[in-house]
Design a protein around this motif. Structure first.
Motif, PDB file in Angstrom:
ATOM      1  N   VAL A  18      -4.825  -6.077   3.011  1.00 61.03           N
ATOM      2  CA  VAL A  18      -3.809  -6.883   3.702  1.00 61.03           C
ATOM      3  C   VAL A  18      -3.466  -8.143   2.911  1.00 61.03           C
ATOM      4  CG1 VAL A  18      -3.416  -8.312   5.762  1.00 61.03           C
ATOM      5  CG2 VAL A  18      -4.341  -6.000   5.996  1.00 61.03           C
ATOM      6  N   THR A  19      -4.480  -8.741   2.303  1.00 60.01           N
ATOM      7  CA  THR A  19      -4.244  -9.977   1.542  1.00 60.01           C
ATOM      8  C   THR A  19      -3.798  -9.719   0.107  1.00 60.01           C
ATOM      9  OG1 THR A  19      -6.575 -10.074   0.875  1.00 60.01           O
ATOM     10  CG2 THR A  19      -5.953 -11.223   2.915  1.00 60.01           C
ATOM     11  N   GLY A  20      -3.789  -8.479  -0.302  1.00 62.50           N
ATOM     12  CA  GLY A  20      -3.376  -8.158  -1.662  1.00 62.50           C
ATOM     13  C   GLY A  20      -4.453  -8.362  -2.702  1.00 62.50           C
ATOM     14  N   ARG A  21      -5.673  -8.642  -2.270  1.00 64.85           N
ATOM     15  CA  ARG A  21      -6.765  -8.805  -3.235  1.00 64.85           C
ATOM     16  C   ARG A  21      -7.043  -7.499  -3.972  1.00 64.85           C
ATOM     17  NH1 ARG A  21     -10.681 -12.714  -1.748  1.00 64.85           N
ATOM     18  NH2 ARG A  21     -12.111 -11.663  -3.186  1.00 64.85           N
ATOM     19  N   VAL A  60     -12.550  -3.797   3.615  1.00 68.90           N
ATOM     20  CA  VAL A  60     -11.618  -2.897   2.930  1.00 68.90           C
ATOM     21  C   VAL A  60     -10.205  -3.165   3.421  1.00 68.90           C
ATOM     22  CG1 VAL A  60     -11.001  -0.494   2.491  1.00 68.90           C
ATOM     23  CG2 VAL A  60     -13.417  -1.142   2.658  1.00 68.90           C
ATOM     24  N   ARG A  61     -10.042  -3.380   4.732  1.00 69.08           N
ATOM     25  CA  ARG A  61      -8.724  -3.694   5.284  1.00 69.08           C
ATOM     26  C   ARG A  61      -8.249  -5.078   4.837  1.00 69.08           C
ATOM     27  NH1 ARG A  61      -4.803  -2.738   8.807  1.00 69.08           N
ATOM     28  NH2 ARG A  61      -3.987  -4.433  10.091  1.00 69.08           N
ATOM     29  N   ASN A  68      -3.305  -1.213  -2.647  1.00 69.24           N
ATOM     30  CA  ASN A  68      -3.583  -0.112  -1.725  1.00 69.24           C
ATOM     31  C   ASN A  68      -4.087   1.137  -2.438  1.00 69.24           C
ATOM     32  OD1 ASN A  68      -2.785  -1.789   0.312  1.00 69.24           O
ATOM     33  ND2 ASN A  68      -0.938  -0.662   0.868  1.00 69.24           N
ATOM     34  N   ASP A  69      -3.611   1.372  -3.653  1.00 72.42           N
ATOM     35  CA  ASP A  69      -4.047   2.551  -4.405  1.00 72.42           C
ATOM     36  C   ASP A  69      -5.542   2.528  -4.717  1.00 72.42           C
ATOM     37  OD1 ASP A  69      -1.530   3.599  -4.382  1.00 72.42           O
ATOM     38  OD2 ASP A  69      -1.124   3.327  -6.523  1.00 72.42           O
ATOM     39  N   MET A  70      -6.168   1.350  -4.655  1.00 74.00           N
ATOM     40  CA  MET A  70      -7.583   1.230  -5.000  1.00 74.00           C
ATOM     41  C   MET A  70      -8.502   1.321  -3.786  1.00 74.00           C
ATOM     42  SD  MET A  70      -7.415  -1.889  -7.807  1.00 74.00           S
ATOM     43  CE  MET A  70      -9.168  -1.797  -8.178  1.00 74.00           C
ATOM     44  N   ASP A 126     -12.762   2.100 -11.476  1.00 68.69           N
ATOM     45  CA  ASP A 126     -13.092   0.675 -11.375  1.00 68.69           C
ATOM     46  C   ASP A 126     -13.216   0.237  -9.917  1.00 68.69           C
ATOM     47  OD1 ASP A 126     -13.139   0.386 -14.117  1.00 68.69           O
ATOM     48  OD2 ASP A 126     -11.042  -0.254 -14.242  1.00 68.69           O
ATOM     49  N   ALA A 127     -12.326   0.747  -9.062  1.00 66.09           N
ATOM     50  CA  ALA A 127     -12.403   0.405  -7.645  1.00 66.09           C
ATOM     51  C   ALA A 127     -13.694   0.945  -7.038  1.00 66.09           C
ATOM     52  CB  ALA A 127     -11.189   0.965  -6.909  1.00 66.09           C
TER      53      ALA A 127
END
Length: 322
Positions: A230-233, A225-226, A236-238, A201-202
């Motif tokens: 950083v904002t949690g949108r 991408v960063r 990190n795993d994605m 999906d990512a």
């Protein structure tokens, strides 16, 4: 070693890249009868003796068991840092032109030249190794010979335009290498866990971002991408798969536009390469509403066989179309 059904071999073929060496015992129809691999790429070796030793290690047994078989190699072994610097063949280049450019170092195989595209209107482009896969693809699939686009995903993806069985132009995208550099040597990689599971999906989200908002620019979208992490949108795993989709999406956006600019009308599009990578490109192509007409595994063995025939090293005999 992988052993197939017993058959009389026609060729010993080598795909000798920068970091690895693959060797095949090839049957008369292009089938791989045996395969061997070694971590002895052209960029890891220095001097004639080192290349001779690697060549003997990977193919010496076959050459003793089957004396007289032609031996052909493609890839970076023919570059300036390889065994022998073999001059590029210029576009348009088909099997006959490539066969005429074969060169052979003392004690070594015939080495296939790479291909140069330089129409002076844009910076030149080059390939070494992919031209042999293109030759194999065209010999195995006659529907691609008149006019087609053959895409070879990889570290340096190649989009090749085929006309009358010849490579008439091509464009290289450093998609795979750019992903590795960003993942390993940029601030993006710090957010990406090494053990993150594959997230389809990512990947699709990244492809869609390139498709729908690519006009914002690749450099801007890479930084996103960063910011998404950083904002949690995005978790990190994605992020790694999102980055992969973003880069491949930008490649497809540019490649499909480049293909359309040729003005040749509808033509088949083929993907040639590692199955897992081609599957990823096929997913991305579906997001652009242009799936590949053919998806093929490595066609270099068939290409080397076809080039041996074109060079007169083997009797002429057409490969079966599949």
């Amino acid at each position: 070693m992988v052993t197939a059904v017993a058959a009389v071999p026609s060729l010993i073929g080598l795909d000798w890249g920068s970091t690895s060496l693959r060797a095949w015992l090839v049957g008369p129809d292009g089938t791989v009868l045996e395969e061997r691999k070694a971590d002895k790429g052209a960029s890891t070796l220095s001097g004639h003796a080192a290349f001779v030793e690697a060549f003997d290690d990977v193919s010496g047994g076959w050459r003793t068991a089957h004396p007289g078989l032609p031996v052909l190699a493609c890839g970076m072994v023919g570059s300036a840092h390889g065994w022998l610097d073999v001059p590029y063949a210029r576009c348009p280049a088909g099997a006959a032109v490539l066969a005429a450019g074969l060169r052979r170092p003392d004690g070594g195989p015939f080495i296939v030249p790479g291909v140069l595209f330089d129409d002076t209107s844009l910076p030149p482009d080059v390939m070494r190794g992919e031209e042999t896969q293109v030759v194999g693809t065209l010999h195995l699939h006659d529907t691609l010979r008149a006019s087609s686009c053959v895409v070879l995903p990889g570290t340096h993806s190649k989009w090749t335009q085929i006309c009358a069985e010849r490579i008439v132009r091509f464009a290289t995208h450093m998609t795979g290498e750019l992903y590795a550099v960003l993942r390993q040597h940029s601030v993006l990689g710090r957010l990406m866990p090494d053990d993150a599971p594959v997230d389809p999906d990512a990947f699709v989200q990244g492809v869609d971002a390139a498709r729908d908002h690519g006009e914002l620019g690749l450099a801007h979208q890479i930084f996103a991408v960063r910011s998404l992490g950083v904002t949690g949108r995005l978790p990190n795993d994605m992020l790694a798969d999102y980055l992969s989709g973003l880069l491949i999406g930008h490649e497809l956006r540019a490649g499909l536009q480049w293909r359309a600019m040729a003005g040749l009308g509808p033509q088949p599009l083929a993907l040639v390469g590692a199955p897992n990578l081609c599957a990823r490109y096929q997913v991305a192509l579906h997001r652009f509403d242009r799936p590949a007409d053919l998806v093929l595994d490595n066609t270099a063995p068939a290409g080397l066989l076809a080039l041996a025939r074109a060079a007169g090293l083997l009797p002429l005999a057409p490969l079966e179309s599949q």
